[in-house]
Design a protein around this motif. Sequence first.
Motif, PDB file in Angstrom:
ATOM      1  N   LYS A  58     -59.123 -56.862   4.038  1.00 27.32           N
ATOM      2  CA  LYS A  58     -57.875 -57.630   2.871  1.00 27.32           C
ATOM      3  C   LYS A  58     -57.418 -56.255   2.254  1.00 27.32           C
ATOM      4  O   LYS A  58     -58.093 -55.256   2.163  1.00 27.32           O
TER       5      LYS A  58
ATOM      6  N   ASP B 269     -56.077 -57.670  -2.520  1.00 31.17           N
ATOM      7  CA  ASP B 269     -55.517 -58.812  -2.606  1.00 31.17           C
ATOM      8  C   ASP B 269     -56.454 -58.820  -1.378  1.00 31.17           C
ATOM      9  O   ASP B 269     -56.687 -59.246  -0.295  1.00 31.17           O
TER      10      ASP B 269
ATOM     11  N   GLU C  35     -53.943 -64.532  -0.812  1.00 28.06           N
ATOM     12  CA  GLU C  35     -54.054 -66.084  -1.189  1.00 28.06           C
ATOM     13  C   GLU C  35     -54.691 -66.170  -2.178  1.00 28.06           C
ATOM     14  O   GLU C  35     -55.466 -65.782  -2.052  1.00 28.06           O
ATOM     15  N   VAL C  36     -53.948 -67.743  -2.712  1.00 30.58           N
ATOM     16  CA  VAL C  36     -55.503 -67.771  -3.767  1.00 30.58           C
ATOM     17  C   VAL C  36     -56.181 -68.775  -2.981  1.00 30.58           C
ATOM     18  O   VAL C  36     -55.616 -69.391  -2.282  1.00 30.58           O
ATOM     19  N   THR C  37     -57.395 -68.610  -3.152  1.00 28.53           N
ATOM     20  CA  THR C  37     -58.188 -69.779  -3.120  1.00 28.53           C
ATOM     21  C   THR C  37     -59.896 -69.388  -3.882  1.00 28.53           C
ATOM     22  O   THR C  37     -59.570 -68.781  -4.892  1.00 28.53           O
TER      23      THR C  37
ATOM     24  N   ALA D  32     -55.128 -65.210 -10.429  1.00 24.52           N
ATOM     25  CA  ALA D  32     -54.378 -65.270  -8.791  1.00 24.52           C
ATOM     26  C   ALA D  32     -53.052 -64.736  -9.371  1.00 24.52           C
ATOM     27  O   ALA D  32     -52.193 -64.668  -7.855  1.00 24.52           O
TER      28      ALA D  32
ATOM     29  N   ARG E 232     -56.484 -64.868  -6.529  1.00 22.40           N
ATOM     30  CA  ARG E 232     -55.580 -63.870  -5.379  1.00 22.40           C
ATOM     31  C   ARG E 232     -56.107 -62.166  -5.860  1.00 22.40           C
ATOM     32  O   ARG E 232     -56.754 -61.864  -4.778  1.00 22.40           O
ATOM     33  N   TYR E 233     -56.489 -62.306  -6.929  1.00 19.75           N
ATOM     34  CA  TYR E 233     -56.885 -60.940  -6.826  1.00 19.75           C
ATOM     35  C   TYR E 233     -58.124 -60.709  -7.488  1.00 19.75           C
ATOM     36  O   TYR E 233     -57.951 -61.391  -8.837  1.00 19.75           O
TER      37      TYR E 233
END
Length: 773
Positions: free
Chosen positions: A609, A658, A661-663, A696, A740-741
């Motif tokens: 990532k 990063d 994606e939102v996870t 997010a 996500r972040y």
Amino acid sequence: MTRFDFLRNSGLIAAGFSFLPHTTWATINKPQGSKQVSTRELAEYQIVVPDQASAVEQQAAEKLQQYLAKIAHKNPVIRKEGDYRSGPAFFIGQTRYAKTQKVDFKQLKEDGFAYYPAGKKLIVAGGSGKGVLYGIYGLLELWGFRMYKSTVIQVPTTSSVSLPTKEVVVVPVVGYRTTSYPDTLKPEYTDWHKLSSRDAWGLFVHTFNELLPPDQYGKTHPEYFSLIDGHRQPGAQLCLSNPEVLQIVITNLRTKIAANPSATYWSVSQNDNDQYCRCGPCTTLNTKYGNVPSGSILYFVNGVAKAFPDKTISTLAYWYSRTPPQNIQAEPNVNIMLCNIESRRHAPVYETDPRFTQEFLAWNKIASNILIWDYDIQFTNLVSPFPNLHTIKPNIKFFTEHHVNSLYMQTNGQVGGEMAALRAYLIAELMWNPEADDNAIINEFLNGYYGAAGPYIRQYIDKMRESLLATGFKLDIFGSPEAAKDAYLSVDMLKVYQSLFDQAEKAVQTNPELLTRVKIARLPIVYAEIQIGRNEVDTPRSMFAHTPDGKPFVKPEMKALVYPFVSLCKEDGVTKVRERSTTPDDYQASYDRVFRNMDEISRNKSFKKTITPVTLPEGGEAVLPKLTDGIFGSWESWSSPDIHWVYYKGKHMDFVLDLGEVTDVQSISMDFLNAQAQPEWNIMVLPTYVTYALSANGKDFDNEIKIVNPNNPNPKENPDIAKVPLQSFRAALSTPVKARYIKVHGESMLHMPSWHILAGHVAEIYTDQIVVT
């Protein structure tokens, strides 16, 4: 360049320096002949000692009895001279018979010995130290006995032995001879190989703190210690211009001498750092005596020496104090312990380090008593190949030709290491007799210790030396196998070495003991393969490679090297892989972490990532992908971290990860590397804390989690800090968080604190991966 060429080219001969060989080499005045005596006749020899035998004379007699019985198959009798009547006999030490034969004991000094034959009588005389005992071991060597290690003694299979028919006198040119392999400290090894004892030393190097303890005086009298950048630094060095410091050191030394009056040498010497005092008076002394820091040291040590005229006061000429002062002479009872730690080792020091050679010759002009502290070790990689055997004899000869009569050959102070037994044997033999044939000594050892495998190991030694010299590589005592990967440890040369060891193992495959010795001798090559491999990716000899879909993995054949390596290290008794750190178990644990984490790469949501930096590590933005490439660093590499560690120098660590994606985020973890030895002067430290904040959208960061370093970094308050190889800063979330972040901050101490020897220097923090699950 020869020694003569150096002297001619440097102008020293023109300046009146005479390059003459020393006139008191240890030599054996070889008899015109010798006689053979059958072991059956030898069994009838008596061993005669003085009626009031000294401890050394009695020990010499008992050793002769012990080993004579092994070849004569009968225990010879030891008799006091008053009980001796007639018959063949060895007369040990200062017997009345020796005195009637006008034996000159004084010529033998402390460690010399002599043989005086008369028919079926042989006088074994010795100097005032252990000379007579050395004479007995000399006889045993003449008969074919060898001690390769303290636990490996060769007993000859013979029906007869030689005895001299003419007088033989042996006096060593090097009066003090010692090295640091643990096996050489075993009493019989020390005596057999005629090494000197540390018992002669009351204090031995880096003694300023012992003579003026910073814990006792640091708070009440900071003026007793180094002034650095306007601040006093207790525990660094002493303020040598302060008269109170001189008096305290003299008083404390007098107390120590009273408790150990038999010791001759007392070291009054700098601590093991370069933080010498820069105060006005110390600077004035250094300016007066040649504009070098050794000026104030010799001035101070001379003051101590005057208070103890019957003792030898030793001090170091080491690191910042190696360059000799001017306009000052050492007191007659001052010993200069001159160290060449900077010298390269691919050739003799008079070729690789002309500056040291010039400084050595300059010290000779202002000091009459010099001990050379030489180095035959690679400190940072004790089991690594270190092809310097060919330099040991020329170095020793160079020193003794310039009237040095004391040698300390620093080697591996831990058990085991690269060719430890051979190195100890060779060094001891050459210190006793610098004129000895080093190649003959090496061959004798290899053939005796490894049997039929010896010639192959000799080829291995020769091939590596030839490759070293052909490539022009500069051998460094702080080097590594990675540094030599394109020289004597190239792919092609490693194949040559492996082939030779394959043949060596085959030659002794039916002898389990010899086979184990050969496998242990092979350990440095295995170590080199591991260390080189861990610093490469996707190369023929790399430890790491990638699958077609881009996932990193550990090559099975590389993983298979680690565990046998560790097992054989343990069998050899290896205690440390690096100076002061990394036991074999630590080494394995370090790689277990790498292997385990890489096996779990599929669980890592941060793999490959993107990282956006806020602060940049050393190497800049280009190295940031290492934090998510899935390849972990080995923490055993701390003293020279491998390529998988990313470090921040004099700055905090700040970046945003990063995840793409939102996870669900369940845990976040980063491991940081710690100095595993001498934390009081290493600038690698753990972060004070690490924070993780989640978002997010990349704008609103919530749920900040702070993980505090649980370790006090001050070794004076927390001595166990050096036992912490790395610290995990892991945030385990009680419930998953959608994000996500991840904003990451690692709080560096930025500069070393006041308790540190390098107070004010920038701090470094090291990490290898961020793992998110």
